[in-house]
Design a protein around this motif. Structure first.
Motif, short mmCIF file in Angstrom:
data_model
loop_
_atom_site.label_atom_id
_atom_site.label_comp_id
_atom_site.label_asym_id
_atom_site.label_seq_id
_atom_site.Cartn_x
_atom_site.Cartn_y
_atom_site.Cartn_z
N TRP A 49 0.83 -1.19 0.00
CA TRP A 49 0.00 0.00 0.00
C TRP A 49 0.88 1.25 0.00
CZ3 TRP A 49 -0.57 4.24 3.09
CH2 TRP A 49 -1.66 5.07 2.80
N CYS A 50 1.91 1.28 0.83
CA CYS A 50 2.81 2.44 0.90
C CYS A 50 3.50 2.68 -0.45
CB CYS A 50 3.85 2.25 1.99
SG CYS A 50 3.19 2.42 3.66
N ASP A 51 3.97 1.61 -1.06
CA ASP A 51 4.62 1.74 -2.37
C ASP A 51 3.66 2.31 -3.40
OD1 ASP A 51 6.96 0.68 -1.30
OD2 ASP A 51 6.61 -1.34 -2.12
N ASP A 52 2.42 1.79 -3.41
CA ASP A 52 1.42 2.27 -4.36
C ASP A 52 1.03 3.73 -4.07
OD1 ASP A 52 1.40 -0.12 -5.72
OD2 ASP A 52 -0.44 -0.85 -4.77
N TYR A 53 0.94 4.07 -2.78
CA TYR A 53 0.62 5.45 -2.41
C TYR A 53 1.69 6.40 -2.94
CZ TYR A 53 -0.63 9.54 0.30
OH TYR A 53 -0.99 10.81 0.66
N GLU A 54 2.94 6.05 -2.74
CA GLU A 54 4.03 6.89 -3.23
C GLU A 54 4.02 6.98 -4.76
OE1 GLU A 54 7.71 5.48 -1.60
OE2 GLU A 54 7.27 6.33 0.36
N LYS A 55 3.67 5.89 -5.39
CA LYS A 55 3.67 5.85 -6.86
C LYS A 55 2.54 6.69 -7.47
CE LYS A 55 3.61 2.58 -10.71
NZ LYS A 55 3.52 1.16 -11.06
N TYR A 56 1.35 6.60 -6.88
CA TYR A 56 0.18 7.23 -7.50
C TYR A 56 -0.29 8.52 -6.84
CZ TYR A 56 -0.22 2.84 -9.99
OH TYR A 56 0.04 1.75 -10.78
N CYS A 57 0.11 8.76 -5.59
CA CYS A 57 -0.44 9.91 -4.87
C CYS A 57 0.54 11.03 -4.60
CB CYS A 57 -1.06 9.45 -3.56
SG CYS A 57 -2.43 8.29 -3.78
N LEU A 58 1.82 10.77 -4.76
CA LEU A 58 2.81 11.82 -4.50
C LEU A 58 3.34 12.40 -5.77
CD1 LEU A 58 4.87 10.30 -1.58
CD2 LEU A 58 2.99 11.91 -1.46
#
Length: 58
Positions: A49-58
């Protein structure tokens, strides 16, 4: 060196994708609710989830 715009900064970690970001946030909310209700959410699930958050939300 010139200063990056907000839009340019948001693409440093692989890009900003509003639709995917909403999906990732919904997953995070689901994981949080699951934990509040006594269900186990694995560390691997949170790491993904953290990896995906960084990829798509930052």
């Amino acid at each position: 060196m010139r200063k990056l715009t907000f839009s340019e900064q948001s693409h440093i970690f692989g890009g900003y994708d509003a639709e995917e970001c909403r999906r990732i946030q919904a997953i995070g909310s689901t994981y949080d609710e699951m934990q509040k209700n006594g269900y186990d959410v694995s560390d691997d699930a949170w790491e993904t989830w953290c990896d995906d958050y960084e990829k798509y939300c930052l």
